[in-house]
Design a protein around this motif. Structure first.
Motif, PDB file in Angstrom:
ATOM      1  N   LEU A   6     -68.430-101.025 -10.749  1.00  8.68           N
ATOM      2  CA  LEU A   6     -69.200-100.008 -11.039  1.00  8.68           C
ATOM      3  C   LEU A   6     -68.882 -99.771 -12.426  1.00  8.68           C
ATOM      4  O   LEU A   6     -69.501 -99.386 -13.386  1.00  8.68           O
ATOM      5  N   LYS A   7     -67.440 -99.883 -12.970  1.00 18.69           N
ATOM      6  CA  LYS A   7     -67.152 -99.641 -14.386  1.00 18.69           C
ATOM      7  C   LYS A   7     -67.772-100.470 -15.447  1.00 18.69           C
ATOM      8  O   LYS A   7     -67.972-100.424 -16.533  1.00 18.69           O
ATOM      9  N   CYS A   8     -67.977-102.214 -14.780  1.00 16.65           N
ATOM     10  CA  CYS A   8     -68.611-102.877 -15.481  1.00 16.65           C
ATOM     11  C   CYS A   8     -70.071-102.887 -15.802  1.00 16.65           C
ATOM     12  O   CYS A   8     -70.789-103.157 -16.847  1.00 16.65           O
ATOM     13  N   VAL A   9     -70.877-102.152 -14.785  1.00 14.44           N
ATOM     14  CA  VAL A   9     -72.088-102.064 -14.709  1.00 14.44           C
ATOM     15  C   VAL A   9     -72.695-100.510 -15.099  1.00 14.44           C
ATOM     16  O   VAL A   9     -74.108-100.407 -15.182  1.00 14.44           O
ATOM     17  N   THR A  10     -72.046 -99.423 -15.115  1.00 16.97           N
ATOM     18  CA  THR A  10     -72.337 -98.253 -15.414  1.00 16.97           C
ATOM     19  C   THR A  10     -71.496 -97.734 -16.482  1.00 16.97           C
ATOM     20  O   THR A  10     -70.305 -97.903 -16.450  1.00 16.97           O
ATOM     21  N   MET A  11     -71.958 -96.361 -16.784  1.00 16.07           N
ATOM     22  CA  MET A  11     -70.888 -95.665 -17.638  1.00 16.07           C
ATOM     23  C   MET A  11     -71.163 -94.263 -17.337  1.00 16.07           C
ATOM     24  O   MET A  11     -71.983 -93.322 -17.311  1.00 16.07           O
ATOM     25  N   LEU A  12     -69.960 -93.903 -16.230  1.00 18.68           N
ATOM     26  CA  LEU A  12     -69.799 -92.529 -15.508  1.00 18.68           C
ATOM     27  C   LEU A  12     -68.857 -91.744 -16.507  1.00 18.68           C
ATOM     28  O   LEU A  12     -68.201 -92.228 -17.365  1.00 18.68           O
ATOM     29  N   GLU A  13     -69.106 -90.306 -16.205  1.00 19.02           N
ATOM     30  CA  GLU A  13     -68.321 -89.418 -16.998  1.00 19.02           C
ATOM     31  C   GLU A  13     -66.601 -89.313 -16.860  1.00 19.02           C
ATOM     32  O   GLU A  13     -65.934 -88.806 -17.871  1.00 19.02           O
ATOM     33  N   SER A  14     -66.388 -89.592 -15.640  1.00 24.55           N
ATOM     34  CA  SER A  14     -65.006 -89.651 -15.400  1.00 24.55           C
ATOM     35  C   SER A  14     -64.473 -90.732 -14.480  1.00 24.55           C
ATOM     36  O   SER A  14     -65.319 -91.216 -13.417  1.00 24.55           O
ATOM     37  N   GLU A  15     -63.127 -90.663 -14.378  1.00 17.84           N
ATOM     38  CA  GLU A  15     -62.614 -91.620 -13.437  1.00 17.84           C
ATOM     39  C   GLU A  15     -63.019 -91.161 -11.894  1.00 17.84           C
ATOM     40  O   GLU A  15     -63.249 -91.802 -10.862  1.00 17.84           O
ATOM     41  N   SER A  16     -63.057 -90.001 -11.772  1.00 17.54           N
ATOM     42  CA  SER A  16     -63.237 -89.241 -10.097  1.00 17.54           C
ATOM     43  C   SER A  16     -64.626 -89.588  -9.647  1.00 17.54           C
ATOM     44  O   SER A  16     -65.032 -89.663  -8.702  1.00 17.54           O
ATOM     45  N   LYS A  17     -65.734 -89.484 -10.788  1.00 21.51           N
ATOM     46  CA  LYS A  17     -66.874 -89.993 -10.275  1.00 21.51           C
ATOM     47  C   LYS A  17     -67.089 -91.636 -10.173  1.00 21.51           C
ATOM     48  O   LYS A  17     -67.841 -91.644  -9.028  1.00 21.51           O
ATOM     49  N   TYR A  18     -66.385 -92.279 -10.558  1.00 19.99           N
ATOM     50  CA  TYR A  18     -66.504 -93.721 -10.124  1.00 19.99           C
ATOM     51  C   TYR A  18     -65.698 -93.824  -8.784  1.00 19.99           C
ATOM     52  O   TYR A  18     -66.079 -94.718  -7.962  1.00 19.99           O
ATOM     53  N   SER A  19     -64.742 -93.208  -8.537  1.00 22.24           N
ATOM     54  CA  SER A  19     -63.972 -93.252  -7.138  1.00 22.24           C
ATOM     55  C   SER A  19     -64.996 -92.391  -6.107  1.00 22.24           C
ATOM     56  O   SER A  19     -64.980 -93.112  -5.104  1.00 22.24           O
ATOM     57  N   ALA A  20     -65.635 -91.515  -6.525  1.00 21.14           N
ATOM     58  CA  ALA A  20     -66.418 -90.882  -5.436  1.00 21.14           C
ATOM     59  C   ALA A  20     -67.922 -91.884  -5.232  1.00 21.14           C
ATOM     60  O   ALA A  20     -68.000 -92.023  -3.873  1.00 21.14           O
ATOM     61  N   VAL A  21     -68.252 -92.478  -6.221  1.00 20.72           N
ATOM     62  CA  VAL A  21     -69.489 -93.427  -5.729  1.00 20.72           C
ATOM     63  C   VAL A  21     -68.767 -94.681  -5.116  1.00 20.72           C
ATOM     64  O   VAL A  21     -69.457 -95.141  -4.004  1.00 20.72           O
ATOM     65  N   ALA A  22     -67.691 -94.956  -5.273  1.00 22.35           N
ATOM     66  CA  ALA A  22     -67.094 -96.088  -4.716  1.00 22.35           C
ATOM     67  C   ALA A  22     -66.563 -95.735  -3.088  1.00 22.35           C
ATOM     68  O   ALA A  22     -66.844 -96.783  -2.327  1.00 22.35           O
ATOM     69  N   ALA A  23     -65.985 -94.544  -3.006  1.00 27.97           N
ATOM     70  CA  ALA A  23     -65.786 -94.140  -1.533  1.00 27.97           C
ATOM     71  C   ALA A  23     -67.185 -94.188  -0.970  1.00 27.97           C
ATOM     72  O   ALA A  23     -67.028 -94.560   0.314  1.00 27.97           O
ATOM     73  N   TYR A  24     -68.455 -93.843  -1.589  1.00 32.91           N
ATOM     74  CA  TYR A  24     -69.667 -93.582  -0.715  1.00 32.91           C
ATOM     75  C   TYR A  24     -69.928 -95.138  -0.360  1.00 32.91           C
ATOM     76  O   TYR A  24     -70.357 -95.370   0.677  1.00 32.91           O
ATOM     77  N   VAL A  25     -69.946 -95.874  -1.192  1.00 29.12           N
ATOM     78  CA  VAL A  25     -70.400 -97.262  -1.072  1.00 29.12           C
ATOM     79  C   VAL A  25     -69.374 -97.930   0.326  1.00 29.12           C
ATOM     80  O   VAL A  25     -69.925 -98.511   1.011  1.00 29.12           O
ATOM     81  N   VAL A  26     -68.200 -97.747   0.262  1.00 27.35           N
ATOM     82  CA  VAL A  26     -67.357 -98.176   1.090  1.00 27.35           C
ATOM     83  C   VAL A  26     -67.818 -97.819   2.538  1.00 27.35           C
ATOM     84  O   VAL A  26     -67.831 -98.134   3.716  1.00 27.35           O
ATOM     85  N   MET A  27     -68.071 -96.389   2.518  1.00 31.21           N
ATOM     86  CA  MET A  27     -68.486 -95.766   3.772  1.00 31.21           C
ATOM     87  C   MET A  27     -69.798 -96.786   4.147  1.00 31.21           C
ATOM     88  O   MET A  27     -70.032 -96.644   5.660  1.00 31.21           O
ATOM     89  N   THR A  28     -70.672 -96.952   3.654  1.00 33.59           N
ATOM     90  CA  THR A  28     -72.002 -97.875   4.052  1.00 33.59           C
ATOM     91  C   THR A  28     -71.691 -99.100   4.402  1.00 33.59           C
ATOM     92  O   THR A  28     -72.319-100.016   5.339  1.00 33.59           O
ATOM     93  N   TRP A  29     -70.576 -99.742   4.243  1.00 29.04           N
ATOM     94  CA  TRP A  29     -70.002-100.985   4.425  1.00 29.04           C
ATOM     95  C   TRP A  29     -69.218-100.900   5.609  1.00 29.04           C
ATOM     96  O   TRP A  29     -69.061-102.097   6.447  1.00 29.04           O
ATOM     97  N   PHE A  30     -68.808 -99.856   6.274  1.00 30.08           N
ATOM     98  CA  PHE A  30     -67.897 -99.637   7.453  1.00 30.08           C
ATOM     99  C   PHE A  30     -68.432 -98.433   8.122  1.00 30.08           C
ATOM    100  O   PHE A  30     -67.757 -97.633   8.370  1.00 30.08           O
ATOM    101  N   PRO A  31     -69.712 -98.564   8.602  1.00 28.69           N
ATOM    102  CA  PRO A  31     -70.348 -97.269   8.988  1.00 28.69           C
ATOM    103  C   PRO A  31     -69.901 -97.129  10.498  1.00 28.69           C
ATOM    104  O   PRO A  31     -69.846 -96.173  11.004  1.00 28.69           O
ATOM    105  N   PHE A  32     -69.371 -98.044  10.993  1.00 25.80           N
ATOM    106  CA  PHE A  32     -68.675 -98.087  12.499  1.00 25.80           C
ATOM    107  C   PHE A  32     -67.483 -97.351  12.529  1.00 25.80           C
ATOM    108  O   PHE A  32     -67.144 -96.908  13.494  1.00 25.80           O
ATOM    109  N   ARG A  33     -66.984 -97.033  11.389  1.00 24.58           N
ATOM    110  CA  ARG A  33     -65.700 -96.071  11.401  1.00 24.58           C
ATOM    111  C   ARG A  33     -65.926 -94.696  11.111  1.00 24.58           C
ATOM    112  O   ARG A  33     -64.878 -93.946  11.243  1.00 24.58           O
ATOM    113  N   TYR A  34     -67.211 -94.281  11.103  1.00 18.94           N
ATOM    114  CA  TYR A  34     -67.671 -92.895  11.209  1.00 18.94           C
ATOM    115  C   TYR A  34     -68.666 -92.424  11.919  1.00 18.94           C
ATOM    116  O   TYR A  34     -69.440 -93.098  12.398  1.00 18.94           O
ATOM    117  N   ASP A  35     -68.616 -91.371  12.458  1.00 23.72           N
ATOM    118  CA  ASP A  35     -69.462 -90.672  13.251  1.00 23.72           C
ATOM    119  C   ASP A  35     -70.877 -90.380  12.639  1.00 23.72           C
ATOM    120  O   ASP A  35     -71.854 -90.373  13.036  1.00 23.72           O
TER     121      ASP A  35
END
Length: 81
Positions: free
Chosen positions: A24-53
């Protein structure tokens, strides 16, 4: 740099998260490290949906020209969203 695409049920969530955040850091320009972390965490959830209700929606809010469409297009290239 291409989007991380080798995530599956055997993949390590931490490795997927790190690879996604770095990508994400290579292809986007977000305001803060926390925003990269939040988007990356969301993406991980979509890759591992069986781990979440349930999974939330990712909502991007910003002024015209702030990059909402750009980040959606970047995330769409992963083939997971």
């Amino acid at each position: 740099m291409s989007a991380p695409s080798d995530a599956d049920g055997r993949a390590n969530m931490d490795e997927v998260y790190e690879a996604t955040r770095d990508w994400l850091k290579c292809v986007t320009m977000l305001e803060s490290e926390s925003k990269y972390s939040a988007v990356a965490a969301y993406v991980v959830m979509t890759w591992f949906p069986f781990r979440y209700d349930s999974l939330p929606y990712l909502r991007l809010i910003g002024d015209y020209g702030s990059g909402k469409t750009t980040i959606c297009q970047a995330l769409a290239t992963t083939g997971r969203l």
